[in-house]
Design an enzyme around this catalytic site. Structure first.
Site, mmCIF file in Angstrom:
data_model
loop_
_atom_site.group_PDB
_atom_site.id
_atom_site.type_symbol
_atom_site.label_atom_id
_atom_site.label_comp_id
_atom_site.label_asym_id
_atom_site.label_seq_id
_atom_site.Cartn_x
_atom_site.Cartn_y
_atom_site.Cartn_z
ATOM 1 N N LYS A 16 -9.278 -12.161 -6.933
ATOM 2 C CA LYS A 16 -7.975 -11.714 -7.449
ATOM 3 C C LYS A 16 -6.893 -12.364 -6.590
ATOM 4 O O LYS A 16 -6.692 -11.989 -5.435
ATOM 5 C CB LYS A 16 -7.866 -10.193 -7.394
ATOM 6 C CG LYS A 16 -6.583 -9.676 -8.004
ATOM 7 C CD LYS A 16 -6.611 -8.160 -8.099
ATOM 8 C CE LYS A 16 -5.391 -7.623 -8.810
ATOM 9 N NZ LYS A 16 -4.154 -7.875 -8.067
ATOM 10 N N LYS B 198 -14.869 -9.090 -15.147
ATOM 11 C CA LYS B 198 -14.544 -9.135 -16.577
ATOM 12 C C LYS B 198 -15.844 -9.195 -17.366
ATOM 13 O O LYS B 198 -16.770 -9.935 -16.983
ATOM 14 C CB LYS B 198 -13.722 -10.396 -16.892
ATOM 15 C CG LYS B 198 -12.358 -10.394 -16.233
ATOM 16 C CD LYS B 198 -11.614 -11.708 -16.427
ATOM 17 C CE LYS B 198 -10.262 -11.638 -15.722
ATOM 18 N NZ LYS B 198 -9.563 -12.928 -15.727
ATOM 19 N N LYS C 78 -10.114 -3.766 -5.211
ATOM 20 C CA LYS C 78 -9.294 -4.204 -4.063
ATOM 21 C C LYS C 78 -10.076 -4.411 -2.767
ATOM 22 O O LYS C 78 -11.148 -3.848 -2.591
ATOM 23 C CB LYS C 78 -8.239 -3.136 -3.805
ATOM 24 C CG LYS C 78 -7.126 -3.137 -4.815
ATOM 25 C CD LYS C 78 -5.914 -3.707 -4.174
ATOM 26 C CE LYS C 78 -4.679 -3.443 -4.993
ATOM 27 N NZ LYS C 78 -3.511 -4.048 -4.431
ATOM 28 N N ILE D 57 -4.216 -5.744 -15.120
ATOM 29 C CA ILE D 57 -5.581 -5.241 -14.988
ATOM 30 C C ILE D 57 -5.573 -3.939 -14.228
ATOM 31 O O ILE D 57 -4.853 -3.800 -13.236
ATOM 32 C CB ILE D 57 -6.442 -6.298 -14.262
ATOM 33 C CG1 ILE D 57 -6.621 -7.491 -15.187
ATOM 34 C CG2 ILE D 57 -7.783 -5.736 -13.873
ATOM 35 C CD1 ILE D 57 -7.690 -8.422 -14.736
ATOM 36 N N GLU E 94 -14.378 -12.826 -10.450
ATOM 37 C CA GLU E 94 -13.365 -13.796 -10.002
ATOM 38 C C GLU E 94 -12.627 -13.253 -8.784
ATOM 39 O O GLU E 94 -12.499 -12.048 -8.651
ATOM 40 C CB GLU E 94 -12.313 -14.010 -11.120
ATOM 41 C CG GLU E 94 -12.897 -14.392 -12.451
ATOM 42 C CD GLU E 94 -11.849 -14.420 -13.585
ATOM 43 O OE1 GLU E 94 -10.677 -14.090 -13.338
ATOM 44 O OE2 GLU E 94 -12.232 -14.780 -14.699
ATOM 45 N N CYS F 100 9.690 -22.506 28.499
ATOM 46 C CA CYS F 100 9.572 -22.509 29.948
ATOM 47 C C CYS F 100 9.790 -23.943 30.403
ATOM 48 O O CYS F 100 9.248 -24.882 29.819
ATOM 49 C CB CYS F 100 8.178 -22.041 30.342
ATOM 50 S SG CYS F 100 7.750 -22.492 32.016
ATOM 51 N N ALA G 96 0.840 -1.201 0.000
ATOM 52 C CA ALA G 96 0.000 0.000 0.000
ATOM 53 C C ALA G 96 0.874 1.251 0.000
ATOM 54 O O ALA G 96 0.544 2.253 -0.635
ATOM 55 C CB ALA G 96 -0.929 -0.012 1.204
ATOM 56 N N GLU H 50 -2.517 -17.726 -12.307
ATOM 57 C CA GLU H 50 -1.703 -17.241 -11.200
ATOM 58 C C GLU H 50 -1.076 -18.422 -10.457
ATOM 59 O O GLU H 50 -1.773 -19.364 -10.082
ATOM 60 C CB GLU H 50 -2.632 -16.474 -10.237
ATOM 61 C CG GLU H 50 -1.922 -15.517 -9.339
ATOM 62 C CD GLU H 50 -1.712 -14.129 -9.956
ATOM 63 O OE1 GLU H 50 -1.981 -13.947 -11.169
ATOM 64 O OE2 GLU H 50 -1.257 -13.245 -9.214
ATOM 65 N N CYS I 47 10.115 -17.602 33.443
ATOM 66 C CA CYS I 47 8.805 -17.623 32.794
ATOM 67 C C CYS I 47 7.881 -16.606 33.471
ATOM 68 O O CYS I 47 7.743 -16.626 34.693
ATOM 69 C CB CYS I 47 8.222 -19.031 32.891
ATOM 70 S SG CYS I 47 6.493 -19.115 32.414
HETATM 71 C C1 9MJ Z 1 -5.840 -12.528 -10.709
HETATM 72 N N1 9MJ Z 1 -4.685 -11.983 -10.407
HETATM 73 O O1 9MJ Z 1 -6.425 -13.211 -9.923
HETATM 74 C C2 9MJ Z 1 -6.566 -11.753 -14.060
HETATM 75 N N2 9MJ Z 1 -6.394 -12.301 -12.025
HETATM 76 O O2 9MJ Z 1 -7.086 -11.355 -16.369
HETATM 77 C C3 9MJ Z 1 -7.609 -12.727 -12.470
HETATM 78 N N3 9MJ Z 1 -5.764 -11.700 -13.010
HETATM 79 C C4 9MJ Z 1 -6.247 -11.225 -15.354
HETATM 80 N N4 9MJ Z 1 -7.719 -12.377 -13.755
HETATM 81 C C5 9MJ Z 1 -6.488 -10.771 -17.435
HETATM 82 N N5 9MJ Z 1 -8.527 -13.404 -11.740
HETATM 83 C C6 9MJ Z 1 -5.282 -10.296 -17.056
HETATM 84 C C7 9MJ Z 1 -5.104 -10.598 -15.726
#
Ligand code: 9MJ
Length: 695
Positions: A135, A313, A337, A97, A133, A449, A48, A192, A431
């Site tokens: 991440k 997406k 996020k 992304i 989905e 201890c 961050a 991933e 202790c």
């Molecule tokens: C991740 N990191 O979980 C994409 N991603 O799709 C998911 N990354 C992605 N999709 C297109 N679930 C480019 C990256």
């Protein structure tokens, strides 16, 4: 470090006269952090914080376009190719992304509104179908299959050129090396590579025990593992994979498949053997995206892996093509996020805690921070070595990580924040719970201890272990009852268990007379035991069931074990110096000998005498498999008897099995024995065999 990088004061106003100097300082800082992260595998700031400074630089460059240079971190996607790994040019670039930093519901609404606008839709048009989905927080990978065989695996690198890590990716069991018939002759699957939290914790625990380098988070550990030159190292660091997209693809000889939607493509990847996350779902319109964000966010802690957000997406691949790209980012997808799982805060003090096994853990008291969705005020520092290695001192600004339901931990110190001399943390010599000596065994990372049962912190665990099925087997003496008994001070030492009376049990909350009587009966029954069980029940460090059996077999009587020297103990099968020392130390403590004497005085007893006299080793060298339910003997009892006669009790049947002992509802093991012609006995047959008259 420049002023605006100070986490604890407001950012300094940008000095208009000196943007070039400021830009340089920000770039230098970002480059240094990126080097520490990507090259040295040693992040020194939370993500961050990196993102915040990155955005500050972006804003400054946007205001002064003449100062933008191609080498600025904003112009280049980090992921330099490491020495030793061959570069791979991606046939289809690997996209990143766009990430909405907004963690609120508006992130999904803004994305939906933008997609609709760019597609020229009005309010009258129907809602758009998306795929939502998780991440995953790992590292992006492109897997290239030719004629159904994995031929290359490459990291994302800068999106155009990545690194060849095929040798390492082959060690990941979840990634298929060959695909079913009929897949397109050229197929690039993208997804991933990540490390599950439990695997990460186990890896770090192992590293800590061996005094090796620990990893900051699963992503860092996964990235380090993938970019090894030696795949033997990768293989020892368990990695996992989720597929979420495609790179290059040619239709198969038969012409298919041609996907219409992203969802259909994911389902097909799944049918070809690729892991696809269970949470992936179709979401219609912004409302369902918001619901998904909340639903996944609520279950985030319970997931076995880290996610740092969700990804939306557009489902229709035609609409994806219509929307196209903006530089390297697709316009049809966005990442939304969750709150950071790593954050910087200040250490206000260091305390120690005594765990249930006596382990002393230093714990940092923190200036409260919101991390991973909760406010955290304490974080573990693991042990003294970790404190020294990380250079943590009171007053330091540190990175704290809280992911899932694991205990928050201090993963690193932010450099340059210490203002004056602060003494190093020292382990207390006594202790804090019971005052017993605190020691660290040679070769061990943890302090402990030595109070054992005398330490209230260890009492509950010791009693539960004593009562366990494979130890004294005291039925009904579980977690809750032990909590009650210890908290009410009814039980302080193991012998107190055998002094329990009906009155003190019934006095406990929610304890009916019948249950109390059952507990007393179970205690009474447990008094007739065996020497291995009793030894195991004492909870001597490093003395598990197998060692307890070896000791009993070797010495025959308890007094001989209690008085054995380290040298004599070393003569026992499988007993090494660490175990010998642990046994010796245990019986050197007068209070432990006292516990043993009192237990005997309470009536705990077992058959003694040299084993050779009591049970001739008539099954020495034989392997026996138990299956099904025996009419009178429990499986453990049968196992004990067989082992006492020298047999090895195995879990599966093979040609080498000497006998199978089968009871009611014996299944595949019995069938296998019959197939292989292994002799099958019932309980009576087994007893006959043990008496020396059998088969
Ligand atoms: C991740 N990191 O979980 C994409 N991603 O799709 C998911 N990354 C992605 N999709 C297109 N679930 C480019 C990256």
């Amino acid at each position: 470090m420049t002023e605006s990088l100070d986490l604890f004061s407001a950012p300094a106003p940008v000095d208009k006269a000196q943007p070039a100097i400021k830009i340089k300082a920000l770039r230098d800082q970002l480059n240094q952090w990126a080097h520490q992260y990507y090259v040295l595998d040693e992040p020194t700031v939370p993500d961050a914080e990196y993102d915040r400074v990155f955005r500050e630089l972006q804003a400054l460059e946007a205001a002064h376009p003449d100062l933008v240079t191609p080498d600025s971190p904003t112009q280049r996607v980090i992921g330099a190719v490491m020495d030793g790994l061959a570069p791979v040019r991606h046939t289809v670039p690997m996209l990143s992304i766009h990430t909405e930093t907004d963690t609120e519901a508006t992130g999904a609404q803004a994305f939906d509104a933008r997609v609709r606008r760019e597609l020229g839709l009005t309010d009258a048009d129907p809602a758009i179908e998306y795929v939502a989905e998780p991440k995953f927080d790992g590292l992006a990978m492109s897997l290239r299959y030719e004629n159904g065989r994995l031929v290359q695996a490459a990291t994302r690198g800068d999106g155009e050129v990545g690194e060849d890590v095929t040798h390492n990716i082959r060690t990941i069991r979840q990634i298929p090396l060959t695909l079913p018939e009929g897949v397109p002759p050229l197929l690039e699957v993208r997804g991933e590579v990540y490390m599950r939290r439990a695997d990460f914790d186990a890896l770090n625990e192992r590293q800590r025990e061996q005094g090796g380098k620990t990893f900051v988070n699963p992503r860092n550990a996964a990235a380090g593992a993938v970019r090894q030159l030696d795949s033997n190292i990768t293989a020892q660091r368990p990695l996992s994979f989720f597929a979420y997209g495609l790179g290059a693809i040619t239709p198969s000889a038969e012409g298919g498949p041609v996907f219409r939607t992203h969802y259909e493509m994911l389902q097909t990847l799944k049918s070809w053997g690729f892991p696809v996350a269970a949470q992936v779902q179709i979401a219609v319109g912004a409302t369902e995206l918001v619901a998904f964000h909340q639903q996944v966010g609520a279950s985030r802690d319970a997931l076995p892996y880290d996610i740092d957000g969700v990804v939306y997406k557009v489902n229709s691949l035609q609409l994806q093509r219509d929307l196209g790209f903006k530089t390297r980012e697709p316009r049809w997808a966005v990442a939304h996020k969750y709150p950071a799982q790593e954050i910087a805060t200040k250490i206000e003090g260091i305390d120690v805690q005594v765990g249930r096994t006596g382990k002393i853990t230093p714990v940092a008291r923190l200036a409260p921070v919101f991390v991973g969705g909760v406010t955290v005020t304490n974080a573990t520092l693991h042990n003294l070595f970790e404190i020294r290695k990380k250079g943590v001192r009171v007053g330091d600004t540190v990175i704290v990580r809280r992911a899932g339901d694991v205990i928050p931990e201090v993963v690193g110190v932010m450099p340059g924040k210490r203002t004056g001399y602060v003494p190093n943390f020292r382990m207390p010599a006594a202790c804090p719970v019971c005052g017993s000596a605190v020691v660290r065994e040679k070769g061990e990372a943890n302090h402990r201890c030595t109070g054992g049962l005398f330490c209230a912190a260890q009492r509950k665990e010791a009693i539960l272990h004593f009562a366990a099925r494979r130890a004294m087997d005291i039925e009904g003496l579980g977690d809750k009852l032990v909590d009650q008994l210890v908290d009410a001070n009814v039980i302080r030492t193991l012998p107190d268990l055998y002094r329990l009376g009906l009155t003190s049990l019934i006095a406990l909350e929610r304890m009916a007379e019948k249950s109390a009587q059952n507990v007393l009966a179970a205690l009474e029954k447990s008094k007739q035991t065996t020497l291995p069980r009793f030894l195991f029940a004492l909870g001597i460090r490093h003395v598990g069931e197998a060692t307890a059996k070896d000791l009993a077999r070797h010495f025959g009587v308890l007094d001989a074990i209690m008085d054995a020297t380290e040298e004599q103990l070393l003569a026992v099968n499988d007993v090494g110096p660490i175990v010998a020392k642990a046994i010796r130390t245990f019986f050197e403590q007068p209070h432990n000998r006292e516990v043993v004497e009192q237990l005997r005085a309470c009536g705990v007893t077992w058959p003694e005498g040299p084993v050779a006299e009591r049970a001739p080793q008539i099954l020495a060298g034989k392997t026996v498999v138990l299956t099904g339910t025996l009419p009178t003997l429990s499986r453990d009892a049968a196992k004990d008897m067989l082992e006492a006669a020298g047999a090895k009790v195995a879990g599966s049947v093979s040609k080498k099995t000497s006998y199978v002992v089968a009871g009611e509802e014996a299944g595949s093991k019995l069938v296998k024995a019959q197939e292989l012609g292994v002799p099958v006995l019932d309980e009576a047959g087994m007893l006959e065999l043990l008496s020396g008259q059998g088969v």
